[in-house]
Design a protein around this motif. Sequence first.
Motif, mmCIF file in Angstrom:
data_model
loop_
_atom_site.group_PDB
_atom_site.id
_atom_site.type_symbol
_atom_site.label_atom_id
_atom_site.label_comp_id
_atom_site.label_asym_id
_atom_site.label_seq_id
_atom_site.Cartn_x
_atom_site.Cartn_y
_atom_site.Cartn_z
ATOM 1 N N ILE A 35 1.361 -0.971 0.121
ATOM 2 C CA ILE A 35 0.064 -0.094 0.069
ATOM 3 C C ILE A 35 0.690 1.485 0.122
ATOM 4 N N ILE A 36 0.560 1.958 -0.812
ATOM 5 C CA ILE A 36 1.519 3.741 -1.104
ATOM 6 C C ILE A 36 0.691 5.106 -1.013
ATOM 7 N N HIS A 37 1.078 4.931 0.122
ATOM 8 C CA HIS A 37 0.894 6.234 0.472
ATOM 9 C C HIS A 37 1.597 7.679 0.712
ATOM 10 N N TYR A 38 1.331 8.399 0.942
ATOM 11 C CA TYR A 38 1.677 9.437 1.605
ATOM 12 C C TYR A 38 1.685 10.679 2.570
ATOM 13 N N ALA A 39 2.373 10.650 3.763
ATOM 14 C CA ALA A 39 1.908 11.934 4.587
ATOM 15 C C ALA A 39 3.486 11.882 5.137
ATOM 16 N N LYS A 40 3.269 13.643 4.943
ATOM 17 C CA LYS A 40 4.895 14.127 5.235
ATOM 18 C C LYS A 40 4.576 13.525 6.907
ATOM 19 N N ASP A 41 4.099 13.555 7.655
ATOM 20 C CA ASP A 41 4.307 13.893 8.765
ATOM 21 C C ASP A 41 3.103 12.090 9.077
ATOM 22 N N PRO A 42 3.531 10.925 9.322
ATOM 23 C CA PRO A 42 3.490 10.009 9.137
ATOM 24 C C PRO A 42 2.347 9.729 11.398
ATOM 25 N N SER A 43 2.653 10.259 12.119
ATOM 26 C CA SER A 43 2.459 10.349 13.236
ATOM 27 C C SER A 43 1.329 11.050 13.516
ATOM 28 N N ASP A 44 1.439 11.923 13.256
ATOM 29 C CA ASP A 44 0.048 13.001 12.652
ATOM 30 C C ASP A 44 -1.348 12.508 12.460
ATOM 31 N N LYS A 45 -1.540 12.721 14.029
ATOM 32 C CA LYS A 45 -3.443 11.214 13.734
ATOM 33 C C LYS A 45 -4.275 12.171 13.126
ATOM 34 N N ASN A 46 -4.439 13.509 12.670
ATOM 35 C CA ASN A 46 -4.997 13.995 12.133
ATOM 36 C C ASN A 46 -5.314 14.910 11.197
ATOM 37 N N ILE A 69 -0.191 -6.860 5.178
ATOM 38 C CA ILE A 69 0.468 -5.257 4.764
ATOM 39 C C ILE A 69 2.341 -4.847 4.610
ATOM 40 N N VAL A 70 2.028 -3.997 3.430
ATOM 41 C CA VAL A 70 3.763 -3.376 3.435
ATOM 42 C C VAL A 70 3.767 -1.961 2.773
ATOM 43 N N GLU A 71 3.320 -1.497 3.999
ATOM 44 C CA GLU A 71 3.427 0.470 4.301
ATOM 45 C C GLU A 71 4.784 0.731 2.896
ATOM 46 N N HIS A 72 4.175 1.818 2.675
ATOM 47 C CA HIS A 72 5.589 2.394 1.865
ATOM 48 C C HIS A 72 4.949 4.312 1.445
ATOM 49 N N ASN A 73 5.199 4.412 2.328
ATOM 50 C CA ASN A 73 5.046 6.085 2.622
ATOM 51 C C ASN A 73 5.817 7.058 1.643
ATOM 52 N N GLU A 74 5.627 7.051 0.067
ATOM 53 C CA GLU A 74 6.327 7.611 -0.833
ATOM 54 C C GLU A 74 5.395 9.084 -1.403
ATOM 55 N N LYS A 75 5.804 9.610 -2.289
ATOM 56 C CA LYS A 75 5.537 11.225 -2.799
ATOM 57 C C LYS A 75 4.467 10.458 -3.471
ATOM 58 N N VAL A 76 3.069 10.684 -3.340
ATOM 59 C CA VAL A 76 2.243 9.967 -4.725
ATOM 60 C C VAL A 76 1.737 10.897 -5.229
ATOM 61 N N TYR A 77 2.794 12.393 -5.322
ATOM 62 C CA TYR A 77 2.227 13.036 -6.984
ATOM 63 C C TYR A 77 3.276 13.512 -7.595
ATOM 64 N N GLU A 78 3.993 12.519 -7.103
ATOM 65 C CA GLU A 78 5.373 12.544 -7.919
ATOM 66 C C GLU A 78 5.487 11.086 -8.739
ATOM 67 N N PHE A 79 5.492 11.374 -10.132
ATOM 68 C CA PHE A 79 5.451 10.322 -11.176
ATOM 69 C C PHE A 79 6.932 9.386 -11.277
ATOM 70 N N SER A 80 8.393 10.633 -11.169
ATOM 71 C CA SER A 80 9.274 9.087 -10.825
ATOM 72 C C SER A 80 9.625 8.581 -10.027
ATOM 73 N N ASP A 81 8.626 9.510 -8.179
ATOM 74 C CA ASP A 81 8.622 8.475 -7.087
ATOM 75 C C ASP A 81 8.126 7.344 -7.030
ATOM 76 N N MET A 82 6.604 6.983 -7.787
ATOM 77 C CA MET A 82 5.758 6.486 -7.713
ATOM 78 C C MET A 82 6.329 5.109 -8.904
ATOM 79 N N LEU A 83 7.011 6.005 -10.153
ATOM 80 C CA LEU A 83 7.896 4.704 -10.804
ATOM 81 C C LEU A 83 8.681 3.681 -10.719
ATOM 82 N N ARG A 84 9.675 4.636 -9.739
ATOM 83 C CA ARG A 84 10.747 3.933 -8.813
ATOM 84 C C ARG A 84 9.996 3.037 -8.574
#
Length: 145
Positions: A35-46, A69-84
Amino acid sequence: MSSGRKKRIMIACVTFETAKVSEPIDYYEINKAHIIHYAKDPSDKNNVYNSFYNRVVELIDEISPKIEIVEHNEKVYEFSDMLRTVLEIIQAEKDADPNCNIYVNISSGSPEYAAASAIAYTAFSTAPAGRLAVFCGLSAVSNAR
């Protein structure tokens, strides 16, 4: 004791939807979900992005607590990051088990993720053994052998 079934792996991206990720996991009887998602601060519950990711994890656990479940915290708005990221996931899973079935969910996530995933699929679509499928919703296009 092994059932003899091939391992079924899904790659998906979470932004603002949950069903587009969880329902295919149930339908295809997935064993492992990247599961790929992006959160600048993963600990921010809000943070709304964290909320959607956490809800997807809850839904997957309701389907089966045995799904890895394998978590991937990556910038989902960056094409090159998503491709990699998608290429690395596919390569790692194929290296670990060349006969596994990998489903790439392009119905979820950002447009950059969907485009990168479709391109990553084409890079591996002629690979022997196993199965690599890309799908939008619950209909799959694959290179089943």
